[in-house]
Structure formats: C-alpha cells, structure tokens
Design an enzyme around this catalytic site. Sequence first.
Site, PDB file in Angstrom:
ATOM      1  N   THR A   1       2.982  54.206  31.199  1.00  0.00           N
ATOM      2  CA  THR A   1       2.439  55.556  31.312  1.00  0.00           C
ATOM      3  C   THR A   1       1.157  55.348  32.112  1.00  0.00           C
ATOM      4  O   THR A   1       0.460  54.340  31.903  1.00  0.00           O
ATOM      5  CB  THR A   1       2.129  56.176  29.938  1.00  0.00           C
ATOM      6  OG1 THR A   1       1.260  55.290  29.224  1.00  0.00           O
ATOM      7  CG2 THR A   1       3.381  56.382  29.091  1.00  0.00           C
ATOM      8  N   HIS A   2       0.896  56.223  33.053  1.00  0.00           N
ATOM      9  CA  HIS A   2      -0.258  56.075  33.968  1.00  0.00           C
ATOM     10  C   HIS A   2      -0.195  54.753  34.734  1.00  0.00           C
ATOM     11  O   HIS A   2      -1.228  54.173  35.067  1.00  0.00           O
ATOM     12  CB  HIS A   2      -1.590  56.147  33.208  1.00  0.00           C
ATOM     13  CG  HIS A   2      -1.615  57.201  32.151  1.00  0.00           C
ATOM     14  ND1 HIS A   2      -1.979  58.497  32.408  1.00  0.00           N
ATOM     15  CD2 HIS A   2      -1.280  57.155  30.838  1.00  0.00           C
ATOM     16  CE1 HIS A   2      -1.882  59.215  31.301  1.00  0.00           C
ATOM     17  NE2 HIS A   2      -1.438  58.417  30.332  1.00  0.00           N
TER      18      HIS A   2
ATOM     19  N   SER B   1      11.079  44.212  60.193  1.00  0.00           N
ATOM     20  CA  SER B   1       9.977  44.679  61.025  1.00  0.00           C
ATOM     21  C   SER B   1      10.205  44.197  62.451  1.00  0.00           C
ATOM     22  O   SER B   1      10.689  43.091  62.668  1.00  0.00           O
ATOM     23  CB  SER B   1       8.663  44.126  60.477  1.00  0.00           C
ATOM     24  OG  SER B   1       7.695  44.070  61.487  1.00  0.00           O
TER      25      SER B   1
ATOM     26  N   LYS C   1       9.390  40.101  57.250  1.00  0.00           N
ATOM     27  CA  LYS C   1       9.512  41.300  56.424  1.00  0.00           C
ATOM     28  C   LYS C   1      10.952  41.697  56.081  1.00  0.00           C
ATOM     29  O   LYS C   1      11.852  41.602  56.891  1.00  0.00           O
ATOM     30  CB  LYS C   1       8.842  42.496  57.131  1.00  0.00           C
ATOM     31  CG  LYS C   1       7.351  42.419  57.246  1.00  0.00           C
ATOM     32  CD  LYS C   1       6.629  42.382  55.920  1.00  0.00           C
ATOM     33  CE  LYS C   1       6.727  43.667  55.125  1.00  0.00           C
ATOM     34  NZ  LYS C   1       5.931  44.756  55.669  1.00  0.00           N
TER      35      LYS C   1
ATOM     36  N   ASN D   1      12.161  45.119  54.140  1.00  0.00           N
ATOM     37  CA  ASN D   1      11.551  46.329  53.580  1.00  0.00           C
ATOM     38  C   ASN D   1      12.562  47.254  52.893  1.00  0.00           C
ATOM     39  O   ASN D   1      13.705  47.350  53.332  1.00  0.00           O
ATOM     40  CB  ASN D   1      10.848  47.111  54.692  1.00  0.00           C
ATOM     41  CG  ASN D   1       9.758  46.291  55.353  1.00  0.00           C
ATOM     42  OD1 ASN D   1       9.090  45.495  54.700  1.00  0.00           O
ATOM     43  ND2 ASN D   1       9.594  46.470  56.650  1.00  0.00           N
TER      44      ASN D   1
ATOM     45  N   GLU E   1      12.095  54.427  50.673  1.00  0.00           N
ATOM     46  CA  GLU E   1      10.954  55.163  51.226  1.00  0.00           C
ATOM     47  C   GLU E   1      11.434  56.444  51.905  1.00  0.00           C
ATOM     48  O   GLU E   1      10.780  57.485  51.833  1.00  0.00           O
ATOM     49  CB  GLU E   1      10.208  54.292  52.232  1.00  0.00           C
ATOM     50  CG  GLU E   1       9.518  53.105  51.579  1.00  0.00           C
ATOM     51  CD  GLU E   1       9.173  52.040  52.598  1.00  0.00           C
ATOM     52  OE1 GLU E   1       8.366  52.307  53.493  1.00  0.00           O
ATOM     53  OE2 GLU E   1       9.735  50.928  52.510  1.00  0.00           O
TER      54      GLU E   1
END
Length: 479
Positions: A155-156, A277, A283, A285, A290
């Site tokens: 939480t948070h 990338s 990389k 990703n 996203e």
Amino acid sequence: MKYMWEGRFKDEILNEVIEFTKSIDIDKKLAFYDIKGSIAHTKMLAKVGLLTKEEEKEIIDGLKIIENEIKKNIFEIKKTDEDIHTAIERRLIEIKGDVGEKLHTARSRNDQIALDERLYLRDAIISIIKGIINVQKALLEKSEQYIDKLIPAYTHLKQSQVVLISHYLLSYIEKLERDKERFFSTYERVNILPLGVGACSGTTLNIDRKYVAELLNFPKITRNSLDTVSDRDFLLETLFNCVLTLIHLSSFSEDLIIWNMDEIEFINLPDNLCTGSSLMPHKKNPDILELIRGKTGISIGNLTGILCTLKSLPFSYNRDLQEDKKPLFETIEILISSLNILSKVIKNIKFNTEKIKNSISSFTLATDIAEYLVKKKIPFRKAHKIVGEIVNYCIKNKKDLFSLSLKEFKKFSKEFEEDIFNLLNFEKSANLKTSFGGTSIENVKKEIERWRENLKNFSIPILVLKRKSSMLKKLKAKK
Ligand code: ARG
C-alpha cells in the site's frame, strides 16, 4: 447529381466545405454494417408495398455487388462522397439506375448512422468480452502455477502484508469480471433498433419497424424519434467500459513494469515479448506494458472528448455527432489489441519466487503480532501502539522481528509468550488469513476452483443468442 441534397442549392458548394464536413475516411469502417442495414430496410419497404418485389430484388442485388467491391478493395470513393451512406447510395444508383433512388425512402442518415453504430458495437462488445475472458484465463493459469508462492502486498508502494501471488492474480480476474458484466449490461442498451425514425420526427409512410428489428435481430425498438437521433449514450457507456477496463490493464501493467526493474526483478519477461534500444546494446524493455499504459491515457482523452461533445448539444441531431466515430474506433481497437497482447504477456511471465521471498520485510508481520495481542484481550489500539514501539526498537537497534528474544518482546508487553515465535513465519502469515476474501491458501484454492468452473462454462455466442431469441419471442407475443 453531385450531392444527394443539392436540389435546394443555387450556388456551387465550396470544395473546402466538402473537405471539412466529410467523414468517409473514418466511417468507411462501417460499410458492411451500412449494407446490412440497407438490405433489411429494403426488405421492409417491399413488405409494406413501398417497393415492388422486382425493385427489392434489384436493390439488394446492387447492394451485394457493392459489398463485393468493398471486399475486393475495388470500391471507389469519390471526392463528393460525404460519408459511407452517401458513397453506397451513389454507387447503387450508378449500378442500378433509378430504382437505387428509392432506397432512402423513409430513412435519414441520422437514423442510419445510429443503426450502423449499434450494429458495429454489438460485434465490438462481443470481441471485447472474448478478449477479457482470454486474459482472465491466462491469469487463472498463472495463479495455479504460483498458487502457494508469496509476495509482499503494497500500500503506498510500501510493503504492507504478505499475500500469495495467486491471490494477487485473482484480484485482477475479479476486476475484469466486473468489466465484463458492464459490457453485457451495455449490450442490452446497444441492442435496440433505431432505424425508422427518419431525420427526427418519424415518417408519414406506412413502415414496419418491428419487421426490420426481426431481420436485424434486435429485441427492442427505440420509442422516441427525437431521442433516437440525438443521443449517443449507448456509445458513451461502451467507451466508458473500455476506458475502465483499460485502467485495470494499465495498473496491472504498472505493477509488472516496476517488478521488472533491474533493482527489483520480481519477474522476468521473455525476449519475444520485449523490445530493445537503438543505442544501448544491453537493453530489454517492457514496451508492451508501457504502451498499454500510454494508450490508456489516449482512451481517457477520447472518452472526455465525447463527453464534451455531447454536453451542449441542442435539440435533436447535430452534426457534432459525426465526430464520435474516430475516438470510438480508436478506443475499441486499443482495448482489443491490449487484451490480446496482455494475455500473451501473462502466459509468459516468470516470477522469481526466491528473490521475492527474500525481499519480504519482517515488519509485514507487525499486524499479525498486534492481532496476537488482541487475542490476549489487549484492545486493538493499545496493541497497535505496542507493536509500533517494537518496530521502532528494531529500527533503532538494526534488528528485525525474527531476531528478537522473548525477553525483548516482554519488555513491550507481558502478554507475549513462547507461542509468538510460531507466528513469525511468512507462509503462516498468509495462510492464517482465512477470513472470507482473505489470502489464505484454503480460500485461494476455493476461488481458483470457482473461476475454473465459471470461465469454462462461459460461451458468449450461446448466451447472447439465447437472450436475443427469448426477447424476440416476447416481442412477437406483444404484436
Ligand atoms: N455522417 C453523419 C454522422 O456520422 C450522418 C450524416 C448526417 N448528416 C446530416 N446532414 N444530417 O453523424
């Protein structure tokens, strides 16, 4: 004839006007629905005597020729075609001559577009529901795979209590179930025939809307002409359902993105579902996730756009409504493609269960310790304070809850006994949450069983067809 409405005009219309007002580039997507609607309309016109049998045959033949041309990608769109309705009618007249000019009898583009949209949405909603079920099935499969493995709940974004990975995955099946229910409910309000109300007031001609409804499998017919051409609430609620489903997918994606960070690595994604990338050779990703997040943002914008368009529309049909299609099509495509790709991601996620377990803080047991004291008759607020002080003591002395002795525990409350050490175990912590809806393995097993049954027995076409035919029977009985 250049424009179907040109009779009233004396001067040549500016090219810019046509360019600005046309929607064909977007609504051509509705072509097959438009033809389907026109065929039903033609049959109805013949049934009530507004067309002869021969004229009916000719018009339907022409519409089928056009359908074929569109399928073969040889249908030509002309500069003067404002929208898909105009384009199809123009071509019909080219192919069949004067008889084609009878098609638009007792019909306006205002009720025609509402019909096309409803026909399109019926199919779109079914595809979406299928997509949701696929994601639910993928989540269920994963939760069976990781049924007893632990993960800290946050939480948070701070560790709160220990849960089972399966419990986490099941939480998204729940969210998606509500999304599915919303789509089913919206389907009922989409599934109403708008055709036959004309531009806004009905028609003096003796049409038979019930017959069109039967032909197009609509269990209900709209009851007020003004309402029919002016509202897009059925479309707006579909869009809202899409956005809400996407919000769920987006927040799930966010978790996965965080868990995929190099510093965290709770999960691994396979190469074939990641991208690289152009500059940094090392990389790998999580771009799919996203993009689900990013496209959700765009969909929220689309929903907001239509809300704003509708908010100040005056009496009945206004051309503003033409702008509903771009955001609608875009959002539906975003949702369907996101559901499809996410189900693949879910099937291929690997949870690094050891790493996850090693990252769980002993403080995630703090609430269990407070509840231990509650069982020893200490009021919860006092117990909370005592355990808070223990945590503070641990932090100060660079200890965790596992390294405390009974003597140290007793400094904070004399109620602590040897049995406190039985509690200091993450598996136990999860599995003792046996309250209804809690994370215990006992509960999770029952839930997995329930979902297995629920998702196995689910067959959309049967459900929708059943619903349709029972409503049709009712409709016929009323006649
Ligand atoms: N293309 C319009 C729409 O999408 C339908 C045409 C209505 N045009 C009109 N002049 N009433 O809403």
